[in-house]
Design a protein around this motif. Structure first.
Motif, mmCIF file in Angstrom:
data_model
loop_
_atom_site.group_PDB
_atom_site.id
_atom_site.type_symbol
_atom_site.label_atom_id
_atom_site.label_comp_id
_atom_site.label_asym_id
_atom_site.label_seq_id
_atom_site.Cartn_x
_atom_site.Cartn_y
_atom_site.Cartn_z
ATOM 1 N N GLY A 292 0.791 -1.223 0.000
ATOM 2 C CA GLY A 292 0.000 0.000 0.000
ATOM 3 C C GLY A 292 0.822 1.271 0.000
ATOM 4 O O GLY A 292 0.252 2.355 0.132
ATOM 5 N N PHE A 293 2.159 1.167 -0.104
ATOM 6 C CA PHE A 293 3.015 2.346 -0.128
ATOM 7 C C PHE A 293 3.896 2.299 -1.377
ATOM 8 O O PHE A 293 4.197 1.242 -1.915
ATOM 9 C CB PHE A 293 3.894 2.407 1.127
ATOM 10 C CG PHE A 293 3.118 2.583 2.408
ATOM 11 C CD1 PHE A 293 2.775 3.840 2.857
ATOM 12 C CD2 PHE A 293 2.710 1.471 3.142
ATOM 13 C CE1 PHE A 293 2.057 4.004 4.020
ATOM 14 C CE2 PHE A 293 1.991 1.635 4.311
ATOM 15 C CZ PHE A 293 1.658 2.890 4.752
ATOM 16 N N ARG A 294 4.349 3.474 -1.777
ATOM 17 C CA ARG A 294 5.296 3.568 -2.878
ATOM 18 C C ARG A 294 6.379 4.574 -2.502
ATOM 19 O O ARG A 294 6.172 5.462 -1.660
ATOM 20 C CB ARG A 294 4.606 4.007 -4.165
ATOM 21 C CG ARG A 294 4.001 5.367 -4.152
ATOM 22 C CD ARG A 294 3.234 5.643 -5.435
ATOM 23 N NE ARG A 294 2.620 6.958 -5.436
ATOM 24 C CZ ARG A 294 3.191 8.054 -5.921
ATOM 25 N NH1 ARG A 294 4.406 7.975 -6.443
ATOM 26 N NH2 ARG A 294 2.576 9.207 -5.890
ATOM 27 N N TYR A 295 7.533 4.398 -3.115
ATOM 28 C CA TYR A 295 8.700 5.228 -2.800
ATOM 29 C C TYR A 295 9.050 6.064 -4.024
ATOM 30 O O TYR A 295 9.079 5.565 -5.156
ATOM 31 C CB TYR A 295 9.876 4.351 -2.395
ATOM 32 C CG TYR A 295 9.610 3.569 -1.123
ATOM 33 C CD1 TYR A 295 9.951 4.092 0.117
ATOM 34 C CD2 TYR A 295 9.008 2.318 -1.182
ATOM 35 C CE1 TYR A 295 9.698 3.386 1.276
ATOM 36 C CE2 TYR A 295 8.755 1.603 -0.029
ATOM 37 C CZ TYR A 295 9.093 2.125 1.197
ATOM 38 O OH TYR A 295 8.835 1.432 2.350
ATOM 39 N N LYS A 296 9.350 7.320 -3.765
ATOM 40 C CA LYS A 296 9.648 8.249 -4.845
ATOM 41 C C LYS A 296 10.768 9.183 -4.411
ATOM 42 O O LYS A 296 10.750 9.711 -3.300
ATOM 43 C CB LYS A 296 8.400 9.059 -5.217
ATOM 44 C CG LYS A 296 8.602 10.002 -6.378
ATOM 45 C CD LYS A 296 7.318 10.747 -6.701
ATOM 46 C CE LYS A 296 7.514 11.703 -7.860
ATOM 47 N NZ LYS A 296 6.275 12.454 -8.170
ATOM 48 N N ARG A 297 11.724 9.386 -5.305
ATOM 49 C CA ARG A 297 12.836 10.295 -5.010
ATOM 50 C C ARG A 297 12.415 11.720 -5.346
ATOM 51 O O ARG A 297 11.878 12.000 -6.419
ATOM 52 C CB ARG A 297 14.068 9.909 -5.836
ATOM 53 C CG ARG A 297 15.320 10.702 -5.476
ATOM 54 C CD ARG A 297 16.511 10.215 -6.261
ATOM 55 N NE ARG A 297 16.895 8.871 -5.896
ATOM 56 C CZ ARG A 297 17.697 8.561 -4.858
ATOM 57 N NH1 ARG A 297 18.171 9.542 -4.078
ATOM 58 N NH2 ARG A 297 18.005 7.321 -4.617
#
Length: 532
Positions: A292-297
């Motif tokens: 349910g989470f995403r990572y973004k720079r």
């Protein structure tokens, strides 16, 4: 006495001499007199001569008029040909505009956020066609040489996707018309895809039952597929009924590794079961959502400027004094990554899953939809008439209820906004005009072998074409010194011809209303002329 009556009937115009008999009475002696000369013979000949001259002038005038009419007919024919050519150009332009409108409607009705709909429409028919949903981040392009539509035989659209560490992948979507020639389709299939050396995926509805191996045309198609180094990824039926099970949908590929996963989806969206193939290709990947989470720079303009300044003031002495190249490179990367992660950190975001829920669908209707899907799976498993009838009855009943609920929902909205014109138009626009996202119109237009990319020039080109259609047609019409209407003259009510330049050379009695006055001279039937 009888003889006198007969001669009177035969020669009434001859004067009979009178003779006296013995009694003193006068009687007529037949055959003994002479015909008196007519005084009006010369006048009648003169009238006849003048009538003939008048007819000669009339015929000459009619010939002149007919020449003008024939010239006008030729001009009309030439004008019709020019109009037909212009109509063809306008039809082609209208067809192009219709294609653009259909392209916009397809993107509006079937568009998905983050994907581009690449499709090919039928040439001379409405509906149908083949297409792809291509993710925007893929390096994909349409292969024009492998995109074709043959009426009543096949439709094929092909795209090429660029990969980093492999050959480019060519993906084709094919549809074969059910009544098309199987042998001709097999020949086209072998010739069309035989020269492709790249990674190949051919998917679609072929309408050839691969399970019917005893059929000659089917065996010929299967042999052609295997001879090209292709193999089917779907091996189970994709169209099931109570009486038959056919494998007519498939995905063929020349990739022989085991990393491909294929299967069939159980859904009643169509009478054909959807098929899929998963291929692990090395294109630029996006950070996937995990739990349910995403990572973004985070890379903003300020962060990049700060990173540049930090790298400029960085002490690179440790890298310069290192004699081992690999060790120097590792130190450089450690220092660079430290500054990069400092100014452009990776942050965690909660993945929001967008669900398109219709407001008129209640929780009970959702459970009914789940039951309908369960009945469909039961039908596919049992394949009995009872299971099919039960599923179709439930599906039709549910469809009617959903439509009724949707109708009642919008009726209530319109009733609640009956005094609010703006609210009514907002509701109507939400029903009729859906917001289009990601509509991609053509990037350029072609005019006389000239490519125009500026949309302002494109709009001006359309305006020039439609504004100049009439003047261009008028300029191609040849001009004449005399008018046909002028040659026709005034209408003469006393002749069967159109008109005459000079009045008749003799007095003509005026006809009375309701009477038919015969002509004052014998008029022969002309071979050239137009009847009144």
């Amino acid at each position: 006495m009888t003889r006198v009556i007969d001669e009177t009937r035969v020669r009434p115009s001859l004067p009979q001499p009178l003779r006296s008999d013995a009694s003193g009475s006068r009687r007529v002696t037949p055959g003994s007199g002479k015909m008196a000369p007519r005084k009006n013979a010369s006048e009648d000949m003169e009238k006849l001569r003048r009538a003939i001259e008048f007819l000669t002038e009339e015929v000459s005038s009619v010939k002149t008029q007919q020449k003008g009419i024939f010239s006008l007919v030729e001009e009309i024919k030439a004008l019709r040909i020019q109009n037909a050519e212009k109509d063809k150009k306008i039809e082609r332009l209208q067809s192009r505009v219709a294609e653009l409108e259909q392209h916009a409607r397809l993107n509006e009705d079937f568009g998905m956020e983050g994907y581009e709909f690449v499709h090919l429409n039928r040439n001379n028919k409405t509906g149908g066609g083949v297409g792809f949903f291509v993710k925007n981040e893929l390096n994909a392009k349409i292969v024009d040489k492998m995109t074709v539509c043959v009426d009543d035989l096949l439709e094929c659209v092909t795209i090429e996707i660029g990969l980093e560490k492999m050959k480019n992948a060519v993906i084709s979507c094919v549809y074969r018309a059910p009544g098309g020639n199987v042998e001709l389709f097999t020949e086209w299939f072998g010739h069309f895809f035989n020269k492709t050396q790249m990674l190949l995926f051919i998917c679609g509805d072929f309408n050839i039952n691969l399970m019917n191996t005893g059929h000659r045309k089917t065996e010929q198609f299967i042999n052609t597929v295997y001879s090209m180094g292709l193999y089917p990824t779907i091996t189970r039926p994709t169209r099931l009924t109570c009486h038959s099970a056919k494998l007519i949908d498939n995905i063929f590929t020349n990739y022989m590794e085991n990393s491909i996963e294929s299967g069939i989806l159980i859904t009643d969206i169509s009478d054909h079961l959807p098929i899929f193939t998963l291929f692990n290709c090395n294109y630029r990947r996006k950070k996937l959502a995990i739990n349910g989470f995403r990572y973004k720079r985070i890379k903003t303009e300020g962060a990049m400027m700060a990173l540049k300044q930090d790298l400029l003031h960085q002490n690179w002495e440790l890298v310069y004094i290192e004699e081992n190249v690999n060790a120097a490179y590792e130190k450089f990367m450690d220092m660079f990554n430290m500054a990069y992660n400092k100014h452009c950190p990776v942050k965690k975001f909660k993945e929001s899953i967008k669900q398109i829920n219709s407001p008129w669908v209640t929780e009970g209707l959702r459970r009914a939809c789940m039951k309908k899907n369960s009945l469909y799976r039961h039908f596919l498993k049992k394949r009995t008439v009872e299971a099919e009838v039960k599923y179709k009855w439930y599906k039709n009943k549910l469809t009617n209820i959903l439509r009724s609920c949707k109708r009642e929902y919008y009726n209530k909205l319109l009733e609640g906004n009956k005094n609010n014109i703006k609210g009514i138009w907002t509701i109507l626009n939400s029903i009729v005009r859906k917001e289009s996202k990601g509509i991609k119109l053509p990037e350029y237009f072609t005019e006389k072998d000239k490519i125009i990319k500026d949309m302002t020039d494109v709009a001006n080109g359309f305006n020039r074409f439609f504004v100049n259609v009439g003047p261009e047609l008028a300029s191609k019409i040849s001009e004449t010194n005399t008018s046909v209407c002028e040659d026709m003259g005034e209408r003469n009510p006393y002749t069967m011809f159109l008109g005459s330049r000079t009045p008749p050379p003799f007095p003509v009695p005026s006809p009375t209303p309701g009477s038919r006055t015969p002509p004052p001279f014998p008029v022969p039937s002309p071979t050239l002329g137009i009847r009144n």
